[in-house]
Design an enzyme around this catalytic site. Structure first.
Site: not given
Length: 222
Positions: A36, A38
């Protein structure tokens, strides 16, 4: 993004990185580390769309660089509902992500592929898709990467900061997922969601941050 090809695919998902134009992968499939964006590689400031606001997390570049030399691919998979909500456009996303990749490259880290999904239940117009197959926790972005890069999903892992990241990994048939607990992953419901995906064919581990996640991956790869 400087000297990199990128486009929005037929399903409306952003795709970029050298994996788009690289020759077909070898006959033997390789695993991937899915990450991922953020909250894993950079501080999650909420709908980031300004290059000046990019803050790379400590040791994040080392985590992204971990696949290098192991014959693994490095793939970033990120939900970007801010595009679909009208908070910013793809041009702003491109400029911001170019800054992210430049900072990571300075530390010797570069992804093979980046996928970003703008669709969500809160999207406007055609971006309003409550259950788009590419939006995590659904596995569409991971499956796209597997097709593009000739990946062995059964030996691959995902690192995220939400239960939905881990759920996407299980849905894609990965070997396991690592939830970072130093940010949004500190919430009890995120940890419970992640842990509920554990089973005989899917491991769920926890790490405080990127450095600890990298250590876990190194131990698992021995």
């Amino acid at each position: 993004m400087s000297k990199q090809h990128h486009w929005i695919d037929s399903d409306g998902v952003w795709c970029s990185g050298p994996g788009l134009t690289a020759p077909p992968g070898p006959g033997v499939r390789r695993p991937a580390l899915f990450l991922d964006r953020d909250g894993v590689l950079l501080e999650d400031s909420g709908y980031l769309h300004d290059p000046a606001g990019v803050r790379i997390l400590p040791e994040a570049a080392d985590l992204l660089a971990w696949p290098r030399g192991r014959d693994w691919a490095a793939v970033i998979v990120t939900n970007q509902s801010g595009v679909g909500r009208g908070y910013f456009d793809w041009q702003a996303f491109a400029l911001t992500h170019a800054r992210i990749e430049a900072l990571l490259a300075e530390r010797g880290a570069k992804p093979d592929l980046v996928l970003a999904c703008p669709f969500s239940v809160a999207g406007l117009g055609h971006y309003h898709v409550p259950h788009h197959p590419a939006r995590k926790p659904r596995p569409g972005m991971l499956l796209r990467a597997a097709e593009r890069l000739n990946l062995d999903l059964g030996r691959s892992w995902i690192v995220g900061d939400r239960g939905g990241d881990i759920e996407a990994g299980k849905a894609a048939g990965l070997a396991g997922g690592i939830l970072l607990t130093g940010g949004k992953g500190a919430a009890r419901h995120q940890q419970s969601s992640a842990l509920s995906r554990a089973g005989e064919s899917f491991q769920v581990l926890f790490a405080e941050g990127p450095a600890e996640a990298r250590g876990l991956l190194t131990a698992l790869a021995r």
